[in-house]
Design a protein around this motif. Structure first.
Motif, short mmCIF file in Angstrom:
data_model
loop_
_atom_site.label_atom_id
_atom_site.label_comp_id
_atom_site.label_asym_id
_atom_site.label_seq_id
_atom_site.Cartn_x
_atom_site.Cartn_y
_atom_site.Cartn_z
N ASN A 25 33.02 28.85 32.65
CA ASN A 25 34.47 29.90 32.62
C ASN A 25 33.69 31.25 32.68
O ASN A 25 32.88 31.61 31.63
CB ASN A 25 34.82 29.55 31.18
CG ASN A 25 36.26 30.54 31.61
OD1 ASN A 25 36.24 31.60 31.88
ND2 ASN A 25 37.45 29.97 31.04
N THR B 269 33.82 28.76 37.14
CA THR B 269 32.74 29.40 38.30
C THR B 269 31.51 28.39 38.50
O THR B 269 30.69 27.82 37.42
CB THR B 269 32.30 30.52 38.28
OG1 THR B 269 33.37 31.44 37.80
CG2 THR B 269 31.50 31.12 39.18
N GLN C 235 37.50 32.58 35.18
CA GLN C 235 37.51 31.69 36.25
C GLN C 235 36.43 30.59 36.06
O GLN C 235 35.32 30.87 35.80
CB GLN C 235 37.22 32.68 37.34
CG GLN C 235 38.28 33.79 37.65
CD GLN C 235 39.54 33.05 38.12
OE1 GLN C 235 39.62 32.11 38.59
NE2 GLN C 235 40.66 34.00 38.14
N SER D 227 38.66 30.72 44.50
CA SER D 227 39.85 31.27 43.92
C SER D 227 41.14 30.32 44.26
O SER D 227 41.04 29.73 45.42
CB SER D 227 40.09 32.67 44.39
OG SER D 227 40.55 32.59 45.75
N SER D 228 41.91 30.19 43.06
CA SER D 228 43.11 29.36 43.08
C SER D 228 44.13 30.01 44.15
O SER D 228 44.27 31.06 44.08
CB SER D 228 43.61 29.21 41.92
OG SER D 228 42.85 28.59 41.11
#
Length: 417
Positions: free
Chosen positions: A108, A114, A112, A181-182
């Protein structure tokens, strides 16, 4: 859809697609270890300067923590947090092969999840708290396309075991290490007859959030508007939106170890000493600008409000000379055969903008330090705030080494013959 205020809307939900093109493809390119290999071979180092400790990550070599005496620049405390040996190097290489088969680890980072590539540095300074077990550090390399190998964070996860996150563009070439990215899918709503285009409660919420995010303004002594409590912030972590500034077509300096303009040394030194070539640093809300013999500015650029400048200090030769009579403006170190070399020059910049917290003008001591490096144009720029609205701006570079010996006893520099 009907709101609590009886407003009616017809909404269309998006169709969700799953699957990632990069993950579906078979990757046959270099491993992350291979991608990082050029960084390890060029003996590049990254730095993070905090209020007391300085952290040094020499990629593929070692991780070091040390404290320097401010006036002389002498290292008075030092710990090796880990170093790369043949054993750890071979284990790191085998880790690259495993990473191709196993799931890539994630962490995290700034909220995010990662992916990262770990490199273990072991065999550090013995830890008294763990029966003299050697310190060790796990260096996590994270993809960031615009980074220059900056240190994002350093943490002691357990006693004498550390974790360093480094942002690098090198492993971005590997699809499994790119940040994903979501997806955000828009929901389209159409107002029904008699309803406003946007629900009243939603418009009200937007206005309230806008007001909360807008800091108050106070008047500065120059009559300009300045963000409330403009006490410049200490150095912040690397921002995901950070981009190096470009002025006059020349890439400027950013915080951490990076590179200044590729002008010839002679031209660069002349422009730097004339104040026409300025150095820039900072990666958070506040950034700063140092123009030798002119000023030190702290500023924030906003698309709507424009550029908000706080004058941290302005150059006045007489005030600096008065300061130099009471303080050390030029420090030496002894090289081989007992030859004295200037290592550090300190310069006083006063008459900054009035500080809201003290009611006095801001002031800054600029410390120019010779720092040897295999990269002749590498530079480190950082700012500290040891006391409220009294700052220290550090500038360290091999380029500085070429002009420090021209300093007189008051620390004033000149162009070497």
């Amino acid at each position: 859809m009907t709101t609590t205020e009886k407003e009616k809307y017809k909404c269309r939900l998006p169709s969700l697609s799953n699957g990632d093109g990069d993950d579906d493809k078979v990757y046959a390119g270099p491993t992350p270890g291979d991608l990082l290999d050029p960084l390890f071979k060029e003996s590049s180092c990254s730095y993070r300067i905090e209020s007391y400790w300085t952290y040094e990550v020499c990629h593929g070599k070692h991780v070091r923590q040390y404290h320097e005496e401010k006036e002389t620049g002498q290292v008075i405390q030092e710990y090796v947090l880990g170093s790369m040996t043949k054993t750890t190097e071979s284990s790191a290489t085998s880790g690259t092969e495993i990473a191709e088969v196993e799931k890539v680890p994630t962490k995290n980072v700034e909220g995010q999840l990662t992916p990262y590539y770990p490199v273990l540095m072991a065999h550090g300074t013995a830890c008294v708290l763990k029966q003299n077990t050697p310190r060790s550090t796990n260096v996590l390399y994270v993809c960031h396309p615009e980074a220059k190998h900056e240190i994002l964070s350093i943490a002691e996860v357990t006693t004498c075991e550390y974790e360093v996150v480094v942002l690098t563009p090198l492993i971005c070439a590997h699809p499994k290490y790119r940040f994903k990215s979501s997806p955000v899918n828009a929901i389209f709503c159409q107002a029904m007859s008699g309803s406003p285009l946007r629900p009243h409660s939603l418009s009200q919420m937007d206005r309230e959030q806008e007001e909360l995010l807008k800091p108050p303004f106070t008047a500065t002594r120059r009559g300009e508007r300045e963000r409330g409590d403009t006490s410049p912030m200490r150095e912040e972590a690397f921002s995901s939106t950070h981009k190096p500034l470009v002025v006059g077509g020349q890439t400027q300096v950013t915080v951490g170890t990076t590179h200044i303009s590729r002008l010839t040394d002679e031209q660069l030194i002349k422009e730097f000493l004339s104040g026409s070539y300025c150095l820039h640093g900072g990666v958070g809300w506040w950034k700063y600008e140092f123009c030798y013999g002119k000023h030190v500015h702290q500023y924030h650029e906003d698309k709507e409000q424009g550029k908000n400048i706080v004058v941290v200090g302005s150059w006045n030769a007489e005030e600096h000379l008065q300061w130099a009579q009471k303080n050390v403006a030029r420090s030496y170190q002894f090289k081989d055969h007992g030859v004295q070399k200037v290592k550090l020059v300190s310069l006083f910049y006063g008459h900054g903008d009035v500080c809201d917290l003290t009611g006095k003008p801001r002031q800054v001591i600029v410390k120019l330090k010779c720092k040897e490096s295999e990269s002749p144009h590498a530079v480190t720029v950082y700012m500290l705030e040891p006391q409220t609205c009294q700052y220290v701006l550090g500038v360290e570079s091999p380029v500085i080494c070429q002009i420090l010996d021209t300093a007189d006893e008051k620390g004033l520099l000149s162009i070497s013959s």
